[in-house]
Design a protein around this motif. Sequence first.
Motif, PDB file in Angstrom:
ATOM      1  N   ARG A  47      49.741  44.285  51.106  1.00  0.00           N
ATOM      2  CA  ARG A  47      49.388  43.442  52.262  1.00  0.00           C
ATOM      3  C   ARG A  47      48.540  42.296  52.174  1.00  0.00           C
ATOM      4  NH1 ARG A  47      48.091  48.884  55.754  1.00  0.00           N
ATOM      5  NH2 ARG A  47      50.030  50.061  55.631  1.00  0.00           N
ATOM      6  N   PRO A  48      48.496  41.526  53.097  1.00  0.00           N
ATOM      7  CA  PRO A  48      47.527  40.383  52.888  1.00  0.00           C
ATOM      8  C   PRO A  48      46.097  40.699  52.576  1.00  0.00           C
ATOM      9  CG  PRO A  48      49.217  39.970  54.480  1.00  0.00           C
ATOM     10  CD  PRO A  48      49.166  41.253  54.137  1.00  0.00           C
ATOM     11  N   SER A  49      45.788  41.689  53.488  1.00  0.00           N
ATOM     12  CA  SER A  49      44.197  42.327  53.275  1.00  0.00           C
ATOM     13  C   SER A  49      43.943  42.921  51.839  1.00  0.00           C
ATOM     14  CB  SER A  49      44.182  43.309  54.329  1.00  0.00           C
ATOM     15  OG  SER A  49      44.855  44.388  54.311  1.00  0.00           O
ATOM     16  N   THR A  50      45.007  43.244  51.233  1.00  0.00           N
ATOM     17  CA  THR A  50      44.806  43.772  50.011  1.00  0.00           C
ATOM     18  C   THR A  50      44.674  42.732  49.050  1.00  0.00           C
ATOM     19  OG1 THR A  50      46.195  45.755  50.399  1.00  0.00           O
ATOM     20  CG2 THR A  50      45.727  45.060  48.299  1.00  0.00           C
ATOM     21  N   ILE A  51      45.340  41.734  49.076  1.00  0.00           N
ATOM     22  CA  ILE A  51      45.420  40.392  48.375  1.00  0.00           C
ATOM     23  C   ILE A  51      44.047  39.594  48.540  1.00  0.00           C
ATOM     24  CG2 ILE A  51      46.445  38.144  47.954  1.00  0.00           C
ATOM     25  CD1 ILE A  51      49.233  39.376  48.741  1.00  0.00           C
ATOM     26  N   ILE A  52      43.466  39.809  49.801  1.00  0.00           N
ATOM     27  CA  ILE A  52      42.173  39.146  50.006  1.00  0.00           C
ATOM     28  C   ILE A  52      41.191  39.746  49.427  1.00  0.00           C
ATOM     29  CG2 ILE A  52      40.664  38.394  51.650  1.00  0.00           C
ATOM     30  CD1 ILE A  52      42.832  37.826  53.774  1.00  0.00           C
TER      31      ILE A  52
END
Length: 238
Positions: free
Chosen positions: A146-151
């Motif tokens: 997910r984008p939050s995981t990447i950030i």
Amino acid sequence: MTQLDSTEIDESLLDGIWRQVAILSTARIAHHDLRPKNFLIDTAGDVWLLNFTFGRVSAAPRRCAQDIAEALVSLTALVGVQRTVRSARRTLSPDQLETSLAYLQPLALPRRIRTQVDGRYVLTDLRETLADAIDRPSPTFHSPLRPSTIIGLLLFGAAVYVLLPQLSGLHEVVGPLRGPGAVPPGGEPRVTASASSREMQNTMKSSAYLINAGRWRASAASASADCGPVSGPHSSMP
């Protein structure tokens, strides 16, 4: 079949291809390479399947479902999504086609199959069109990241990059707090210059004491030999 133009591929030819795929599925034989170059059309217009290099007998239902998905992708590259779905719908049952929906995505198809179409959007269009044709829900696929995981991973990497140089010099700060001669974690005892000097002085004092003691004993033995035996502390001298 690769030598045929899309206008030369009529509906009867598409139906013949799907009949061959259905025969394989009924016999539990997985082809795993249903590309146009492996569809042979003889002079009578009959379809033959070639090249069973990747084939499997007694195949599981999921492998047969993958075969259907491969045929859908290959025919879509030749005649488009609409004609492919209509021809498959005429020959295969909705239940058979439903099992192939999960394989109409890039990660589920071999590279030799998915590179026949331009991008994943064609696969999405094919999947949704087929789901509408058989009146079944189209499966949704979620990205494993997910984008939050990447950030979060990026922030963690930046924190490590900033703090790592500071952590490498931490032993220089903790060392004086432990005191001289302290043993660092995972290291050997460090002996300071002052500690080495004290140990050397103590060694020299011990050596001098032993030397003096030896000399005193030698002197005492010599005196006893000259004066004769001593009877006791209260003996009188002659």
